[in-house]
Design an enzyme around this catalytic site. Structure first.
Site, mmCIF file in Angstrom:
data_model
loop_
_atom_site.group_PDB
_atom_site.id
_atom_site.type_symbol
_atom_site.label_atom_id
_atom_site.label_comp_id
_atom_site.label_asym_id
_atom_site.label_seq_id
_atom_site.Cartn_x
_atom_site.Cartn_y
_atom_site.Cartn_z
ATOM 1 N N THR A 177 2.223 -2.399 9.169
ATOM 2 C CA THR A 177 2.630 -3.414 10.148
ATOM 3 C C THR A 177 2.910 -4.769 9.518
ATOM 4 O O THR A 177 3.506 -5.631 10.150
ATOM 5 C CB THR A 177 1.535 -3.635 11.212
ATOM 6 N N HIS A 229 5.354 -31.695 9.079
ATOM 7 C CA HIS A 229 4.806 -30.385 8.749
ATOM 8 C C HIS A 229 3.858 -30.452 7.557
ATOM 9 O O HIS A 229 2.985 -29.599 7.412
ATOM 10 C CB HIS A 229 5.937 -29.395 8.472
ATOM 11 N N CYS A 233 2.976 -3.383 4.177
ATOM 12 C CA CYS A 233 2.094 -2.299 4.608
ATOM 13 C C CYS A 233 2.705 -1.714 5.886
ATOM 14 O O CYS A 233 3.878 -1.966 6.171
ATOM 15 C CB CYS A 233 0.656 -2.768 4.795
ATOM 16 N N HIS A 285 8.669 -24.762 8.333
ATOM 17 C CA HIS A 285 7.583 -25.508 8.965
ATOM 18 C C HIS A 285 6.218 -25.252 8.323
ATOM 19 O O HIS A 285 5.380 -26.147 8.294
ATOM 20 C CB HIS A 285 7.488 -25.162 10.445
ATOM 21 N N ASN A 286 5.974 -24.031 7.852
ATOM 22 C CA ASN A 286 4.655 -23.662 7.336
ATOM 23 C C ASN A 286 4.606 -23.513 5.823
ATOM 24 O O ASN A 286 3.555 -23.241 5.268
ATOM 25 C CB ASN A 286 4.175 -22.348 7.973
ATOM 26 N N ASP A 330 0.860 -1.174 0.000
ATOM 27 C CA ASP A 330 0.000 0.000 0.000
ATOM 28 C C ASP A 330 0.904 1.234 0.000
ATOM 29 O O ASP A 330 2.131 1.122 -0.142
ATOM 30 C CB ASP A 330 -0.973 -0.032 1.171
ATOM 31 N N ARG A 345 0.062 -30.464 8.302
ATOM 32 C CA ARG A 345 -0.547 -29.162 8.590
ATOM 33 C C ARG A 345 -0.809 -28.375 7.306
ATOM 34 O O ARG A 345 -1.833 -27.697 7.192
ATOM 35 C CB ARG A 345 0.345 -28.387 9.547
#
Length: 169
Positions: free
Chosen positions: A70, A136, A68, A101-102, A11, A139
Site C-alpha cells: 500500500t 512551509h 510495499c 509544501h512538505n 519488500d 512546518r
C-alpha cells in the site's frame, strides 16, 4: 554537481513494480541504487524503509523511493528515521504538493494500489516539484525539532513572529 542520486527499496510485494520505476527514473537522468529486496521471498517492509531512510538522511542519496503493498507501512518505517519526510501517495497532485509544501524526501508507493503507468506519473510529478519554502519552512523546522525531541526548540518555532517564515522568503 553530479546527477541526483535516488535510493530505492521495497519488500517482496513491491518487487514487481520497483524495476519498472527504477528504469523510468534512470531514463529521466537520475542515478539510482536498489537497497533490496531482491527476491520475492517474503520479507518485512521496515527493513527497506529504514535502509532507504538512513541513506537519504545521511546525505549519501538525495531522495528515496520505497514500495510495499500500500505504501503505508514502508512510509511509516522510513519516517522513523530522523530527517525523513516520507509521503505515501496514490496520485500525482499529492505527490507534487508533498514536495512543494512538505519538502518530502522519500516517496512511498503501493504496488497493490497503483499500476505502473500511474506510478510513473506520480514519480514524475514528485521529481519535478520543488520545495516552496516561505510559510512551509516553519512546518519543516517544527518537524526537525520533533525529530530531535527538542520541545523548547519546537515551541520557539511555533511562536516565532519575526517574519522569518513569511511568504516573502
Amino acid at each position: 554537481m553530479g546527477k541526483t542520486k535516488i535510493a530505492f527499496g521495497s519488500d517482496h510485494v513491491g518487487l514487481e513494480l520497483k524495476p519498472t520505476i527504477m528504469e523510468y527514473v534512470q531514463s529521466l537522468g537520475y542515478e539510482v541504487h536498489d537497497f533490496g529486496a531482491y527476491t520475492d521471498e517474503r520479507t518485512d517492509y521496515p527493513i527497506y524503509g529504514k535502509k532507504v531512510g538512513q541513506e537519504v538522511a545521511s546525505g549519501k542519496y538525495d531522495l528515496g523511493i520505497v514500495i510495499c503493498g500500500t505504501g503505508i507501512g514502508i512510509s511509516l518505517s522510513a519516517n522513523k528515521v530522523p530527517g525523513i519526510r516520507a509521503a505515501s501517495v496514490s496520485e500525482p497532485y499529492s505527490a507534487q504538493l508533498s514536495r512543494r509544501h512538505n519538502n518530502s524526501n522519500v516517496l512511498a508507493l503501493g504496488s497493490r494500489v497503483v499500476g505502473s503507468e500511474l506510478a510513473k506519473m506520480i514519480v514524475k510529478a514528485w521529481l519535478d516539484a520543488e520545495f516552496e519554502g516561505g510559510r512551509h519552512q516553519r512546518r519543516i523546522d517544527e518537524l526537525a525539532a520533533e525529530d530531535e525531541h527538542n520541545e523548547q526548540k519546537f515551541d520557539r518555532i511555533v511562536h516565532d513572529d519575526s517574519g522569518k517564515y513569511s511568504d516573502q522568503n
